[in-house]
Enzyme design. Sequence first.
Site, PDB file in Angstrom:
ATOM      1  N   GLU A 195       8.302  54.806  24.978  1.00 29.33           N
ATOM      2  CA  GLU A 195       7.707  54.402  23.705  1.00 29.33           C
ATOM      3  C   GLU A 195       8.782  54.097  22.653  1.00 29.33           C
ATOM      4  OE1 GLU A 195       4.519  53.685  22.745  1.00 29.33           O
ATOM      5  OE2 GLU A 195       5.493  53.166  20.868  1.00 29.33           O
ATOM      6  N   THR A 219       2.430  48.248  22.715  1.00 35.75           N
ATOM      7  CA  THR A 219       2.518  48.856  24.052  1.00 35.75           C
ATOM      8  C   THR A 219       1.657  48.099  25.051  1.00 35.75           C
ATOM      9  OG1 THR A 219       2.686  51.027  23.005  1.00 35.75           O
ATOM     10  CG2 THR A 219       2.312  50.997  25.374  1.00 35.75           C
ATOM     11  N   HIS A 269       6.949  57.754  18.644  1.00 33.71           N
ATOM     12  CA  HIS A 269       6.094  56.742  18.015  1.00 33.71           C
ATOM     13  C   HIS A 269       6.084  56.963  16.506  1.00 33.71           C
ATOM     14  CE1 HIS A 269       2.574  54.380  16.975  1.00 33.71           C
ATOM     15  NE2 HIS A 269       2.583  53.869  18.192  1.00 33.71           N
ATOM     16  N   HIS A 292       8.847  48.215  22.990  1.00 35.25           N
ATOM     17  CA  HIS A 292       9.015  47.333  21.820  1.00 35.25           C
ATOM     18  C   HIS A 292       9.896  48.063  20.824  1.00 35.25           C
ATOM     19  CE1 HIS A 292       6.117  50.062  20.009  1.00 35.25           C
ATOM     20  NE2 HIS A 292       5.355  49.866  21.062  1.00 35.25           N
TER      21      HIS A 292
HETATM   22  C1  GP9 Z   1      -1.261  54.247  22.146  1.00 34.82           C
HETATM   23  C2  GP9 Z   1       0.167  54.103  22.480  1.00 34.82           C
HETATM   24  C3  GP9 Z   1       0.967  53.577  21.338  1.00 34.82           C
HETATM   25  O1  GP9 Z   1      -2.047  54.672  23.191  1.00 34.82           O
HETATM   26  O2  GP9 Z   1       0.335  53.337  23.604  1.00 34.82           O
HETATM   27  O3  GP9 Z   1       0.662  52.279  21.090  1.00 34.82           O
HETATM   28  P1  GP9 Z   1       1.556  51.344  20.185  1.00 34.82           P
HETATM   29  O4  GP9 Z   1       1.195  51.594  18.767  1.00 34.82           O
HETATM   30  O5  GP9 Z   1       2.983  51.651  20.442  1.00 34.82           O
HETATM   31  O6  GP9 Z   1       1.205  49.972  20.628  1.00 34.82           O
HETATM   32 MN    MN Z   2       4.345  51.505  21.946  1.00 38.66          MN
END
Ligand code: GP9
Ligand code: MN
Length: 637
Positions: free
Chosen positions: A254, A298, A413, A473
């Site tokens: 992430e 994601t 995140h 990302h």
């Molecule tokens: C949510 C996680 C995060 O389930 O995959 O999503 P993002 O905000 O990074 O797209």
């Molecule tokens: Mn993500």
Amino acid sequence: MLKREWPKHSILAIAIIATWLKTYIVYKTAFSITIDNALQEFILFINPLSMLLFLYGVALFFKSEKAKNRYLLAMTLLTSAILYGNVAFYRFFSDFITLPLLFQTQNFGDLKSSAAASIFWTDIFYFSDFLIVLLAIKFLPTAKISEKASSVQRKAYFILSAALMFFNLGLAEAERPQLLTRSFDREMLVKNIGMYNYHLYDVYIQSKSQAQRALANGSELVEVTNYVSSTQAEPSEEMFGIAKDRNLIVVTLESLQTFVLNNEMNGETITPFMNELTKDEDTIYFPNFYHQTGLGKTSDSEFILENSLYPRGGSAVFFTHSGNTYNSMAEKLGENGYFTNVQHANTKSFWNRDIMYQAFEIDEFQDIESFTVEEGQAVNWGMKDVPFMQQSVEHMTEMPQPFYSRLLTLTNHHPFYLDEEDKFISEFDSNSGTLNRYFQTARYLDEAVKELFDELKAKGLYENSIIVMYGDHYGISENHNAAMSQYLGKEITPYETAQLQKVPFFVHIPGYGEGHVNEEIGGQIDMRPTILNLMGVESDDDIQFGDDLFSEEHEEFTVFRDGRFITGENVYAGGTCYDQETGEIDDPAGCEPFVERALQQLNYSEAIINGDLLRFYDEQTGELLTDEAPAATNVAE
Ligand code: GP9
Ligand code: MN
């Protein structure tokens, strides 16, 4: 005058209030909608109102009292049916209804069998507003004068309704920016715009994509397949099947950007375990690898990984095109005897994963319900990555082998918060709290990756697996350029911003022994062909925009979703052509031929998605199925 006006619309007022309050009560009792603060609660409370005012307000156009009452009864029934349908559905699927789901035949069986079992006599409550309006019509001594509301009254009423709608949308936008372009999660939509508006929105996005689909036919694929086959690189023979029959574990790291790897923050190492991996004899590490995601973040990275297609510009393809035919990597591995699985400790409806994974033919999706989150094991958006890794590997021990299991991490995140005990390094000291904390959560993610490797070894799954890891990302957006500039010690030009889109890509093959740093420039679009080649699964006939990164013919040309691109010589960003190595402004001639090609690729990919064109492609034979085209008209993109 007043005396006469009030009773005239009392049934309308009763109907609106009854449905409104009932809806709110149902929100609070039948669904588990997470509310984090008073503003969210307030939005939840008011969100049914704007649509109800519009829908029920149509009664103001009726002349006869009887017709008006009948209309109101019909509307209370309709909204009750929508609400109750969702309640019954939620009891089984913990999700709100969305159109593609109703069209997927495999769901229909489940739906029918569960519908009967989820009806109770107390459910009559869900129709209480209908009953209230019925009683009111019968017993309230309302005026018998048959007279429409005056046009001034109606105007005032609808202006007020529209104002309320905008107020609601404004609050929703403040609470969750870009909600309506990115969709995010059905729960978030219901929470912010309300159940009734959500369904309208759902119908809108689905019918938009259905209309484009209906107008498309297989002949559009001819040009695309010609392009793809003329540009595709022959996959590496040397690497073909090197991980054949092993379990495939793909980890989505992430928000992990490459700049934290092999780097320090105030003298502290940020990713010690992954740094070692970059030098490991069983690892091929790609430091010049870019993410190519758009608004779907994601989920876009998952889309690229599974399909080697670009995601859509302007919306999240996981939401808009989950009913399409795809030829996912999971499906392909499934056909080659693999059990396919995704693990993610978040709600399943986030990014519409529960629906899209069916289109990808993923055998099993283990969402938050499959994990035990003990006290103190959750932070930010869900379960912490370290316990997530422990339980994920535990799950793997129960899977049939060989398996393809995808792990989506979550702790690193935005807003990058951590509990004290999980902070292994200190914060950075810029004016951006986001960047300051990012180093700590990246450090925590590194710990989680180490945990994964340790657990796989402990459970005897390591030797017979291949572990692929990629950053999905950026984590630090351009809003933090000043702080980023302080950290990197250089100005953040459009060239630097493009370089900051580098995300790590690791291919770890236990026992391989020939690990190295591979400087090839590539992107997420190359993951599918690269991985499938390692797994010994041929994908030459598939429609994919990426290439095997190990192929000698691999062309260094990586296109971002927004049209920026990187070649062996140049970086094209902000309309300027930069020297790829020095970041100096370069002769535009170096970029020119690629500008057109970049757009062409993006457009072809978009055409495939919008027209659902893969339904016209026989992936086994590589043949076009133009005969089966349902519509005759071809539509230009
Ligand atoms: C949510 C996680 C995060 O389930 O995959 O999503 P993002 O905000 O990074 O797209
Ligand atoms: Mn993500």
